[in-house]
Design an enzyme around this catalytic site. Sequence first.
Site, PDB file in Angstrom:
ATOM      1  N   PHE A  75      27.047  20.991  27.454  1.00  0.00           N
ATOM      2  CA  PHE A  75      26.036  21.214  26.450  1.00  0.00           C
ATOM      3  C   PHE A  75      25.662  22.616  26.535  1.00  0.00           C
ATOM      4  O   PHE A  75      26.252  23.497  27.275  1.00  0.00           O
ATOM      5  CB  PHE A  75      24.511  20.308  26.471  1.00  0.00           C
ATOM      6  N   ASN A 115      16.199  16.168  27.949  1.00  0.00           N
ATOM      7  CA  ASN A 115      17.437  16.487  27.708  1.00  0.00           C
ATOM      8  C   ASN A 115      18.447  15.650  28.004  1.00  0.00           C
ATOM      9  O   ASN A 115      18.837  15.498  29.398  1.00  0.00           O
ATOM     10  CB  ASN A 115      17.681  18.050  28.420  1.00  0.00           C
ATOM     11  N   ASP A 157      14.357  22.988  35.545  1.00  0.00           N
ATOM     12  CA  ASP A 157      14.423  23.851  34.798  1.00  0.00           C
ATOM     13  C   ASP A 157      15.450  24.720  34.810  1.00  0.00           C
ATOM     14  O   ASP A 157      15.712  25.202  36.278  1.00  0.00           O
ATOM     15  CB  ASP A 157      13.240  24.788  34.701  1.00  0.00           C
ATOM     16  N   LYS A 175      32.379  20.035  36.408  1.00  0.00           N
ATOM     17  CA  LYS A 175      31.132  20.639  36.193  1.00  0.00           C
ATOM     18  C   LYS A 175      30.242  19.905  37.577  1.00  0.00           C
ATOM     19  O   LYS A 175      29.769  20.599  38.052  1.00  0.00           O
ATOM     20  CB  LYS A 175      30.865  20.593  34.675  1.00  0.00           C
ATOM     21  N   HIS A 220      25.369  24.526  38.996  1.00  0.00           N
ATOM     22  CA  HIS A 220      24.155  24.961  39.351  1.00  0.00           C
ATOM     23  C   HIS A 220      23.171  23.660  39.679  1.00  0.00           C
ATOM     24  O   HIS A 220      22.613  23.301  40.569  1.00  0.00           O
ATOM     25  CB  HIS A 220      23.383  25.793  38.334  1.00  0.00           C
TER      26      HIS A 220
HETATM   27  P1  ITT Z   1      14.071  19.809  29.329  1.00  0.00           P
HETATM   28  O1  ITT Z   1      13.381  18.424  28.664  1.00  0.00           O
HETATM   29  O2  ITT Z   1      14.603  19.213  30.719  1.00  0.00           O
HETATM   30  O3  ITT Z   1      13.079  20.803  29.632  1.00  0.00           O
HETATM   31  P2  ITT Z   1      15.659  21.676  28.235  1.00  0.00           P
HETATM   32  O4  ITT Z   1      16.785  21.567  27.468  1.00  0.00           O
HETATM   33  O5  ITT Z   1      14.612  22.191  27.233  1.00  0.00           O
HETATM   34  O6  ITT Z   1      15.514  20.156  28.639  1.00  0.00           O
HETATM   35  P3  ITT Z   1      15.578  23.721  30.072  1.00  0.00           P
HETATM   36  O7  ITT Z   1      14.091  24.343  29.590  1.00  0.00           O
HETATM   37  O8  ITT Z   1      15.861  23.929  31.444  1.00  0.00           O
HETATM   38  O9  ITT Z   1      15.903  22.540  29.284  1.00  0.00           O
HETATM   39  O10 ITT Z   1      16.535  24.759  29.021  1.00  0.00           O
HETATM   40  C1  ITT Z   1      17.462  25.166  29.522  1.00  0.00           C
HETATM   41  C2  ITT Z   1      18.559  25.941  28.648  1.00  0.00           C
HETATM   42  O11 ITT Z   1      19.440  26.541  29.277  1.00  0.00           O
HETATM   43  C3  ITT Z   1      19.049  24.681  27.976  1.00  0.00           C
HETATM   44  O12 ITT Z   1      18.905  24.029  26.610  1.00  0.00           O
HETATM   45  C4  ITT Z   1      20.766  25.417  27.634  1.00  0.00           C
HETATM   46  O13 ITT Z   1      20.608  26.174  26.493  1.00  0.00           O
HETATM   47  C5  ITT Z   1      20.931  26.197  29.033  1.00  0.00           C
HETATM   48  N1  ITT Z   1      21.348  25.291  29.926  1.00  0.00           N
HETATM   49  C6  ITT Z   1      20.803  24.896  31.150  1.00  0.00           C
HETATM   50  N2  ITT Z   1      21.604  24.143  32.077  1.00  0.00           N
HETATM   51  C7  ITT Z   1      22.945  24.204  31.642  1.00  0.00           C
HETATM   52  C8  ITT Z   1      23.951  23.925  31.548  1.00  0.00           C
HETATM   53  O14 ITT Z   1      24.456  22.997  32.688  1.00  0.00           O
HETATM   54  N3  ITT Z   1      25.002  24.131  30.831  1.00  0.00           N
HETATM   55  C9  ITT Z   1      24.971  24.812  29.846  1.00  0.00           C
HETATM   56  N4  ITT Z   1      23.949  25.293  29.271  1.00  0.00           N
HETATM   57  C10 ITT Z   1      22.561  24.899  30.175  1.00  0.00           C
END
Ligand code: ITT
Length: 195
Positions: free
Chosen positions: A152, A9, A72, A175, A180
Amino acid sequence: MKLIFASSNVNKIREIEAVLPQNIILSGLKEIGITHEIPEPGTTIKENSFLKARFVWDFLKNDTNVSVFADDSGLEVEALNGAPGVYSARYAGEPKNDEANNIKLIQELKNSNNRNAHFITVITLILKGEVYYFEGEIKGSIALRPSGNSGFGYDPLFVPNGYTKTFAELGSEIKNSISHRAIAVKKMKEFLAGL
Ligand code: ITT
């Protein structure tokens, strides 16, 4: 110090780079030859965080000279009993799509006055073969409609407590000072500085 970040990501990578000191050099998955997404079969955010870090550490043949971490994260909404939670990335189904997830969230909350929610991040660091966890949380509420272009995921809907704008309107500087993810990364940063 060199750390491998087990994430595909790009938004997360940017946010984490902004919080870590410059003497910590991040390498992404592509740089170590992983071109696909890492599976996330766990049922909790902490479990998936660990599984992503361990996947990369196993891929690198458990080399104790290499340090790996994974992030995560998820959004937990009070009126939805904690959903989308561990399923945040794919709330509206496959393939994962931020806009579809936001539309589904608005729909699910359309009859709800309780808009309380929080974001959670669990970072797993594998350093010299030992596992460490760093967690961050921010409370807020879900707006009635998306606003803003920064960030995002659910950022266009998430209004952190103490603010009247969404993360996507507030922009990356604010942000990255309260999120978090920033809280969890700061904890990891302090741990690494104390080594
Ligand atoms: P990885 O490759 O790191 O796994 P990912 O996008 O799949 O990337 P996650 O499994 O942690 O990441 O999924 C978290 C989801 O939660 C992400 O796709 C967003 O939709 C949401 N999310 C996580 N952090 C966020 C943030 O800071 N702001 C907005 N949405 C967030």
